[in-house]
Design a protein around this motif. Structure first.
Motif, PDB file in Angstrom:
ATOM      1  N   PHE A  81       0.825  -1.202   0.000  1.00  0.00           N
ATOM      2  CA  PHE A  81       0.000   0.000   0.000  1.00  0.00           C
ATOM      3  C   PHE A  81       0.864   1.259   0.000  1.00  0.00           C
ATOM      4  N   VAL A  82       1.841   1.307   0.888  1.00  0.00           N
ATOM      5  CA  VAL A  82       2.687   2.499   0.985  1.00  0.00           C
ATOM      6  C   VAL A  82       3.391   2.770  -0.343  1.00  0.00           C
ATOM      7  N   GLU A  83       3.951   1.735  -0.931  1.00  0.00           N
ATOM      8  CA  GLU A  83       4.676   1.922  -2.185  1.00  0.00           C
ATOM      9  C   GLU A  83       3.732   2.290  -3.319  1.00  0.00           C
ATOM     10  N   ALA A  84       2.542   1.675  -3.352  1.00  0.00           N
ATOM     11  CA  ALA A  84       1.588   1.948  -4.436  1.00  0.00           C
ATOM     12  C   ALA A  84       1.005   3.357  -4.350  1.00  0.00           C
ATOM     13  N   ARG A  85       0.912   3.920  -3.127  1.00  0.00           N
ATOM     14  CA  ARG A  85       0.309   5.243  -2.976  1.00  0.00           C
ATOM     15  C   ARG A  85       1.336   6.359  -2.879  1.00  0.00           C
ATOM     16  N   LEU A  86       2.541   6.045  -2.397  1.00  0.00           N
ATOM     17  CA  LEU A  86       3.528   7.097  -2.148  1.00  0.00           C
ATOM     18  C   LEU A  86       4.841   6.901  -2.900  1.00  0.00           C
ATOM     19  N   GLY A  87       5.078   5.701  -3.413  1.00  0.00           N
ATOM     20  CA  GLY A  87       6.357   5.417  -4.048  1.00  0.00           C
ATOM     21  C   GLY A  87       6.518   6.086  -5.402  1.00  0.00           C
ATOM     22  N   GLU A  88       7.721   6.026  -5.921  1.00  0.00           N
ATOM     23  CA  GLU A  88       8.020   6.661  -7.212  1.00  0.00           C
ATOM     24  C   GLU A  88       7.247   6.019  -8.356  1.00  0.00           C
ATOM     25  N   GLY A  89       6.922   4.725  -8.235  1.00  0.00           N
ATOM     26  CA  GLY A  89       6.223   4.039  -9.317  1.00  0.00           C
ATOM     27  C   GLY A  89       4.713   4.061  -9.183  1.00  0.00           C
ATOM     28  N   ARG A  90       4.167   4.910  -8.324  1.00  0.00           N
ATOM     29  CA  ARG A  90       2.717   4.950  -8.123  1.00  0.00           C
ATOM     30  C   ARG A  90       2.010   5.378  -9.408  1.00  0.00           C
ATOM     31  N   GLY A  91       0.823   4.824  -9.602  1.00  0.00           N
ATOM     32  CA  GLY A  91       0.063   5.126 -10.802  1.00  0.00           C
ATOM     33  C   GLY A  91      -1.187   5.923 -10.498  1.00  0.00           C
ATOM     34  N   HIS A  92      -1.959   6.165 -11.517  1.00  0.00           N
ATOM     35  CA  HIS A  92      -3.175   6.954 -11.374  1.00  0.00           C
ATOM     36  C   HIS A  92      -4.437   6.091 -11.429  1.00  0.00           C
ATOM     37  N   GLN A  93      -4.295   4.811 -11.707  1.00  0.00           N
ATOM     38  CA  GLN A  93      -5.441   3.908 -11.782  1.00  0.00           C
ATOM     39  C   GLN A  93      -5.215   2.736 -10.841  1.00  0.00           C
ATOM     40  N   TYR A  94      -6.290   2.035 -10.503  1.00  0.00           N
ATOM     41  CA  TYR A  94      -6.148   0.825  -9.704  1.00  0.00           C
ATOM     42  C   TYR A  94      -5.488  -0.273 -10.550  1.00  0.00           C
ATOM     43  N   GLY A  95      -4.747  -1.136  -9.862  1.00  0.00           N
ATOM     44  CA  GLY A  95      -4.090  -2.245 -10.551  1.00  0.00           C
ATOM     45  C   GLY A  95      -2.629  -2.010 -10.830  1.00  0.00           C
ATOM     46  N   ILE A  96      -2.081  -0.871 -10.375  1.00  0.00           N
ATOM     47  CA  ILE A  96      -0.656  -0.581 -10.560  1.00  0.00           C
ATOM     48  C   ILE A  96       0.027  -0.804  -9.210  1.00  0.00           C
ATOM     49  N   LEU A  97       0.593  -1.992  -9.041  1.00  0.00           N
ATOM     50  CA  LEU A  97       1.175  -2.404  -7.768  1.00  0.00           C
ATOM     51  C   LEU A  97       2.698  -2.513  -7.874  1.00  0.00           C
ATOM     52  N   PRO A  98       3.394  -2.402  -6.754  1.00  0.00           N
ATOM     53  CA  PRO A  98       4.856  -2.551  -6.778  1.00  0.00           C
ATOM     54  C   PRO A  98       5.266  -3.941  -7.240  1.00  0.00           C
ATOM     55  N   ARG A  99       6.396  -4.025  -7.877  1.00  0.00           N
ATOM     56  CA  ARG A  99       6.924  -5.326  -8.282  1.00  0.00           C
ATOM     57  C   ARG A  99       7.085  -6.219  -7.046  1.00  0.00           C
ATOM     58  N   GLY A 100       6.725  -7.481  -7.217  1.00  0.00           N
ATOM     59  CA  GLY A 100       6.877  -8.428  -6.134  1.00  0.00           C
ATOM     60  C   GLY A 100       5.681  -8.535  -5.210  1.00  0.00           C
ATOM     61  N   THR A 101       4.656  -7.709  -5.416  1.00  0.00           N
ATOM     62  CA  THR A 101       3.465  -7.805  -4.575  1.00  0.00           C
ATOM     63  C   THR A 101       2.773  -9.142  -4.803  1.00  0.00           C
ATOM     64  N   ASP A 102       2.444  -9.829  -3.713  1.00  0.00           N
ATOM     65  CA  ASP A 102       1.708 -11.091  -3.811  1.00  0.00           C
ATOM     66  C   ASP A 102       0.217 -10.746  -3.885  1.00  0.00           C
ATOM     67  N   ALA A 103      -0.227 -10.418  -5.090  1.00  0.00           N
ATOM     68  CA  ALA A 103      -1.602  -9.953  -5.269  1.00  0.00           C
ATOM     69  C   ALA A 103      -2.608 -11.022  -4.881  1.00  0.00           C
ATOM     70  N   ALA A 104      -2.310 -12.265  -5.171  1.00  0.00           N
ATOM     71  CA  ALA A 104      -3.237 -13.349  -4.838  1.00  0.00           C
ATOM     72  C   ALA A 104      -3.443 -13.444  -3.326  1.00  0.00           C
ATOM     73  N   ALA A 105      -2.384 -13.237  -2.544  1.00  0.00           N
ATOM     74  CA  ALA A 105      -2.503 -13.286  -1.090  1.00  0.00           C
ATOM     75  C   ALA A 105      -3.351 -12.129  -0.570  1.00  0.00           C
ATOM     76  N   VAL A 106      -3.215 -10.972  -1.190  1.00  0.00           N
ATOM     77  CA  VAL A 106      -4.041  -9.820  -0.789  1.00  0.00           C
ATOM     78  C   VAL A 106      -5.509 -10.137  -1.027  1.00  0.00           C
ATOM     79  N   VAL A 107      -5.817 -10.701  -2.186  1.00  0.00           N
ATOM     80  CA  VAL A 107      -7.199 -11.036  -2.513  1.00  0.00           C
ATOM     81  C   VAL A 107      -7.731 -12.088  -1.552  1.00  0.00           C
ATOM     82  N   ALA A 108      -6.939 -13.105  -1.271  1.00  0.00           N
ATOM     83  CA  ALA A 108      -7.382 -14.174  -0.366  1.00  0.00           C
ATOM     84  C   ALA A 108      -7.704 -13.628   1.015  1.00  0.00           C
ATOM     85  N   ARG A 109      -6.921 -12.668   1.491  1.00  0.00           N
ATOM     86  CA  ARG A 109      -7.167 -12.061   2.800  1.00  0.00           C
ATOM     87  C   ARG A 109      -8.544 -11.410   2.851  1.00  0.00           C
TER      88      ARG A 109
END
Length: 564
Positions: A531-559
């Motif tokens: 979350f911190v990297e996606a909202r504040l990091g240098e690679g943050r985007g303007h749309q949903y679905g732009i996550l930092p490299r290495g994010t375990d997206a499946a684990a986030v969804v499962a949670r």
């Protein structure tokens, strides 16, 4: 029938079928909406309301049931209808609601979604009530308006015992009684409010409704009001707090719908608002004509008197938006896990998984923020918490409510064409989310209120920064962001024009800092860091679905569906 008429090739009495319906998600019903919401269950425990868990699980099963969801749909597809006169031409100003609406709000009252936190103000009570409110608002948001106002009026009436003793027992009741009868004869009461007028809107000091004292009232509290209210929320309520110009200036008054002797007060409903969303909730325009009212608070202190009610309803705007985010992401994940395309489930396809995970991260950050704010409103929480919530409520109201509509749209898009139809709940949710951003202060109003709060009570800003100190050193990205926001705010405060011009940027920066800090303290480390990297990091985007490299997206969804 002629010899050339085509005849269907079906057996007699068999239904005509052209295809098999497959690859569609089943209805999302029969779930425990609390038990499957891992961030909410963890936040309730973290902020001292774990003792309420059993009842919250029961509420989760209730709102997750097919019957409750059907009532929610009926409440919106059969909206309230105004009846100004009866069959004989007598003015009655009544509003007819579908029975489904009464069923929804009755259940919410029974479980204390309105005033349970005040009725039994033990540690964690404010958090428990907030979670209850969110679970009901997740499925049917319209009834949340009278629930929120009934909750928010309690501290105002507590400060004025002479008025409160007549109204608080009914407000604290768990009985829902919609009958338009004398308040003392009812088993339960609800409240509404009316502040804005045509000419002023949010500038309530421009109000022209006038209040004239009733000469026969020895206490000098009774007045007769003449004027109007442009937005009068939940006009079916038993009483309302309104602002009117009295001899001492703008003053707060309580206007009962029905007078103690059972006669109707003069509250003329001109029409119901034709709103973008929020269809199950009646919002209206009214006129007063020698309407009986009783003063609440000190003469000429209308805004300071009613502002506590405003702050509590702002908190509920945050709660309601977060509840809407939960509904949106839950429906999106449910669809994607039951729908396949191009040889795999949608939820397992990386691009879709990233979108779902990002929506879930947004919802989790809003959930932790909501529960932290509710915790700051606990009885006896102390001056530091009061200072913190002074700014944090407005900051969070601005940002989370602004994020709501875009979040709902992105979730809607996950369902494709289905999401854009009224047969699924996300079209309704998309129309619903903007009301929380507009109600109790639109974006500029809230952002400027943050600046006013800093100017009037500098210690509120100190309390806000102190809240963030708990994660100092935990994230270089967050530390850099907080340092930048503090430097820029300090510079802006020396130039009033710059401060107002940059008010939105300031509040956005403060909100993201608070959310990031809360995520780092309470969420699992991988989710917090993403979350911190996606909202504040240098690679943050303007749309949903732009996550930092290495994010375990499946684990986030499962949670977010209650899976380990």
């Amino acid at each position: 029938m002629t010899a050339t008429t085509p005849v269907p090739h079906t057996e007699a009495g068999a239904p005509h079928r052209t295809h098999e319906v497959t690859n569609q998600a089943p209805p999302r019903t029969g779930l425990d909406e609390y038990g499957t919401n891992t961030p909410l269950t963890e936040a309730v425990d973290a902020f001292g309301a774990g003792w309420h868990g059993q009842e919250l699980h029961g509420i989760g099963r209730l709102v997750g049931s097919e019957a409750f969801q059907h009532n929610a749909e009926l409440a919106h597809t059969s909206p309230p209808v105004l009846r100004t006169h009866d069959r004989y031409g007598n003015r009655i100003d009544e509003i007819d609601f579908h029975p489904a609406y009464h069923a929804v709000i009755g259940a919410a009252v029974e479980h204390g979604a309105h005033t349970a936190g005040w009725a039994d103000p033990k540690p964690g009570a404010a958090v428990a009530r907030a979670a209850t409110f969110m679970l009901f608002a997740q499925i049917e948001p319209g009834h949340g308006c009278p629930m929120s106002m009934s909750h928010a009026v309690v501290p105002v009436l507590q400060r004025d015992p002479g008025i409160g003793r007549d109204w608080l027992p009914g407000l604290l009741s768990r009985s829902y009684d919609p009958r338009p009868i004398a308040p003392a004869a009812k088993s339960g009461l609800t409240f509404g409010m009316g502040m804005t007028e045509k000419q002023g809107g949010s500038d309530v000091r421009a109000n022209t409704t006038r209040a004239v004292p009733v000469a026969s009232d020895a206490d000098g509290r009774a007045h007769l009001l003449t004027g109007h209210k442009w937005f009068f929320s939940a006009p079916q309520s038993d009483a309302f707090l309104v602002l009117a110009q009295a001899e001492a200036g703008l003053t707060c008054f309580l206007v009962p719908r029905v007078l103690p002797d059972g006669t109707r007060n003069t509250v003329r409903i001109q029409r119901l608002k034709n709103k973008l969303g929020n269809k199950s909730n009646a919002s209206s325009e009214v006129e007063f004509d020698d309407t009986w009212a009783v003063r609440v608070g000190e003469p000429g202190r209308g805004v300071p008197t009613i502002i506590e009610m405003v702050n509590h309803t702002r908190l509920d705007c945050v709660l309601g938006t977060t509840a809407g985010m939960r509904q949106s992401v839950s429906e999106a994940i449910w669809h994607a896990r039951h729908r396949s395309a191009f040889g795999a489930r949608l939820a397992d396809q990386p691009a879709m998984t990233a979108v779902l995970a990002d929506l879930a991260l947004e919802t989790e950050a809003a959930t932790w923020t909501s529960m932290r704010l509710a915790h700051a409103y606990e009885a006896g929480s102390g001056e530091q918490e009061a200072m913190f919530r002074r700014l944090a409520t407005a900051v969070s109201k601005y940002w989370i409510c602004k994020r709501g509509p875009h979040h709902a749209y992105e979730a809607l898009e996950c369902l494709g064409g289905n999401g854009y139809t009224e047969d699924w709940p996300l079209a309704r949710r998309y129309r619903e989310q903007p009301v929380m951003a507009v109600w109790e202060g639109s974006g500029n109003v809230i952002a400027l209120d943050v600046l006013r709060g800093i100017a009037r009570t500098p210690q509120s800003l100190e309390a806000f920064w102190a809240e963030l100190d708990g994660t100092s050193g935990a994230s270089a990205v967050l530390d850099a962001h907080i340092g930048r926001v503090r430097r820029e705010l300090a510079a802006d405060l020396r130039d009033p024009v710059a401060a107002q011009t940059r008010a939105r940027a300031t509040v956005e920066g403060m909100a993201l800092a608070l959310q990031s800090s809360l995520m780092l303290r309470h969420a699992p480390a991988p989710m917090a860091e993403a979350f911190v990297e996606a909202r504040l990091g240098e690679g943050r985007g303007h749309q949903y679905g732009i996550l930092p490299r290495g994010t375990d997206a499946a684990a986030v969804v499962a949670r977010h569906i209650g899976e380990d």
